[in-house]
Design a protein around this motif. Structure first.
Motif, short mmCIF file in Angstrom:
data_model
loop_
_atom_site.label_atom_id
_atom_site.label_comp_id
_atom_site.label_asym_id
_atom_site.label_seq_id
_atom_site.Cartn_x
_atom_site.Cartn_y
_atom_site.Cartn_z
N TYR A 182 2.99 1.97 5.81
CA TYR A 182 2.05 1.44 5.09
C TYR A 182 0.67 2.40 5.27
O TYR A 182 -0.24 2.02 4.81
CB TYR A 182 1.80 0.16 5.19
CG TYR A 182 2.90 -0.80 4.57
CD1 TYR A 182 2.70 -1.24 3.47
CD2 TYR A 182 3.93 -1.12 5.43
CE1 TYR A 182 3.60 -2.05 2.75
CE2 TYR A 182 4.85 -2.01 4.83
CZ TYR A 182 4.57 -2.32 3.44
OH TYR A 182 5.67 -3.42 3.21
N TRP B 268 0.77 1.67 -4.83
CA TRP B 268 2.24 2.23 -4.46
C TRP B 268 2.30 3.41 -3.95
O TRP B 268 1.47 4.38 -4.08
CB TRP B 268 3.05 2.04 -5.80
CG TRP B 268 3.28 0.61 -6.31
CD1 TRP B 268 2.33 0.28 -7.08
CD2 TRP B 268 4.27 0.04 -6.00
NE1 TRP B 268 2.86 -1.10 -7.76
CE2 TRP B 268 4.11 -1.16 -6.91
CE3 TRP B 268 5.34 -0.19 -5.34
CZ2 TRP B 268 4.75 -2.24 -6.91
CZ3 TRP B 268 6.15 -1.03 -5.38
CH2 TRP B 268 6.00 -2.14 -6.13
N ASP B 269 3.13 3.56 -2.91
CA ASP B 269 3.59 4.91 -2.28
C ASP B 269 4.92 4.86 -1.78
O ASP B 269 5.45 3.66 -1.85
CB ASP B 269 2.67 5.17 -1.01
CG ASP B 269 2.81 6.65 -0.47
OD1 ASP B 269 3.26 7.32 -1.19
OD2 ASP B 269 2.43 6.79 0.63
N ASN C 237 -0.10 -6.22 2.61
CA ASN C 237 1.22 -5.59 2.44
C ASN C 237 2.18 -6.13 1.90
O ASN C 237 2.41 -7.59 2.27
CB ASN C 237 1.63 -5.15 3.56
CG ASN C 237 0.32 -4.02 4.37
OD1 ASN C 237 -0.64 -3.52 3.62
ND2 ASN C 237 0.65 -3.79 5.62
N VAL D 277 -1.14 3.70 1.87
CA VAL D 277 -1.69 2.89 0.94
C VAL D 277 -2.59 1.78 1.34
O VAL D 277 -3.54 1.49 0.74
CB VAL D 277 -0.37 1.80 0.22
CG1 VAL D 277 0.35 2.50 -0.69
CG2 VAL D 277 0.43 1.18 1.54
N ASN E 17 -2.24 -3.05 -7.51
CA ASN E 17 -1.09 -2.76 -6.70
C ASN E 17 -1.08 -1.35 -6.49
O ASN E 17 -0.94 -0.54 -7.45
CB ASN E 17 0.12 -3.12 -7.40
CG ASN E 17 0.25 -4.65 -7.48
OD1 ASN E 17 0.62 -5.17 -6.50
ND2 ASN E 17 0.06 -5.16 -8.71
N LEU F 197 9.68 2.48 -0.66
CA LEU F 197 8.32 1.89 -1.32
C LEU F 197 7.52 0.96 -0.84
O LEU F 197 7.89 -0.05 0.03
CB LEU F 197 8.74 1.21 -2.73
CG LEU F 197 9.38 2.08 -3.82
CD1 LEU F 197 9.60 1.10 -5.18
CD2 LEU F 197 8.73 3.30 -4.18
N LYS F 198 6.37 1.21 -0.56
CA LYS F 198 5.32 0.53 0.10
C LYS F 198 4.13 0.07 -0.85
O LYS F 198 4.01 0.96 -1.77
CB LYS F 198 4.43 1.35 1.33
CG LYS F 198 5.44 1.82 2.23
CD LYS F 198 6.40 0.75 2.72
CE LYS F 198 7.22 1.38 3.81
NZ LYS F 198 8.57 0.70 3.86
N ARG F 199 3.69 -1.11 -0.84
CA ARG F 199 2.66 -1.77 -1.82
C ARG F 199 1.89 -2.59 -0.93
O ARG F 199 1.88 -3.23 -0.10
CB ARG F 199 3.58 -2.53 -2.91
CG ARG F 199 2.39 -3.29 -3.89
CD ARG F 199 3.06 -3.82 -5.13
NE ARG F 199 4.02 -4.72 -4.66
CZ ARG F 199 3.89 -6.04 -4.92
NH1 ARG F 199 2.96 -6.29 -5.83
NH2 ARG F 199 4.82 -6.95 -4.65
N TYR G 249 3.79 9.63 -6.69
CA TYR G 249 3.16 8.85 -5.81
C TYR G 249 2.06 9.45 -4.75
O TYR G 249 2.02 10.62 -4.63
CB TYR G 249 4.21 8.19 -4.55
CG TYR G 249 5.12 7.29 -5.26
CD1 TYR G 249 4.81 5.98 -5.42
CD2 TYR G 249 6.34 7.59 -5.67
CE1 TYR G 249 5.67 5.00 -6.04
CE2 TYR G 249 7.32 7.05 -6.32
CZ TYR G 249 6.95 5.62 -6.37
OH TYR G 249 7.92 4.77 -6.91
N ASP H 86 9.21 -4.75 -0.38
CA ASP H 86 10.07 -4.23 -1.76
C ASP H 86 11.53 -4.04 -1.40
O ASP H 86 11.77 -3.83 -0.22
CB ASP H 86 9.55 -3.02 -2.42
CG ASP H 86 9.91 -2.72 -3.95
OD1 ASP H 86 9.21 -3.08 -4.73
OD2 ASP H 86 11.01 -2.24 -3.99
N TYR I 228 -1.15 -5.14 -2.10
CA TYR I 228 -1.76 -5.90 -3.23
C TYR I 228 -3.05 -6.37 -3.06
O TYR I 228 -3.35 -6.68 -1.68
CB TYR I 228 -0.90 -7.22 -3.30
CG TYR I 228 -1.28 -8.50 -4.26
CD1 TYR I 228 -1.10 -8.19 -5.67
CD2 TYR I 228 -2.01 -9.27 -3.72
CE1 TYR I 228 -1.74 -9.34 -6.49
CE2 TYR I 228 -2.52 -10.47 -4.43
CZ TYR I 228 -2.36 -10.34 -5.79
OH TYR I 228 -2.81 -11.23 -6.63
#
Length: 128
Positions: free
Chosen positions: A66, A60-61, A101, A69, A58, A109-111, A33, A104, A113
């Protein structure tokens, strides 16, 4: 122009912007990540010479927040939104459609989009 050429072009465009691993469609299970996954399943070459692409990213981290990301998303947004990229005989213009944001089930997990509308043209080489 085929789907594979477009995917390679898009991946190279992202690779040139950031020092984060970029994957097409799926990441590897042992990926470090942060990383980016390009979903290029919505590429159609039916409207040649202009090809419209819904480019989903996407980011991801694995982190408590956040921040990372969003930093990556800021770089991508600043570099691509309302700009054109040229490589060889391909030109693409990017327009940011959506950025958000995403939650999940795994709270570590941070995402982020991102959805870009991309207009791609391939110019044929003319013989003189």
């Amino acid at each position: 122009m085929n789907k594979n050429e477009i995917e390679i072009f898009l991946k190279k465009a992202l690779d040139s912007l950031i020092d984060v691993k970029v994957f097409n469609d799926r990441s590897r299970k042992d990926s470090v990540y942060p990383y980016i996954v390009i979903d290029s399943s919505n590429i159609s070459t039916q409207l040649y010479p202009r090809i419209d692409v819904d480019l989903e990213l996407n980011i991801w981290d694995k982190n408590q927040n956040y921040i990372k990301v969003n930093e990556i998303a800021d770089i991508i947004q600043s570099a691509l939104n309302r700009t054109s990229k040229v490589a060889g005989n391909i030109t693409a213009t990017f327009y940011l459609n959506t950025r958000k944001n995403m939650d999940d089930e795994d709270k570590e997990l941070k995402r982020v989009y991102m959805l870009f509308d991309v207009e791609i043209y391939q110019f044929e080489k003319e013989d003189f």
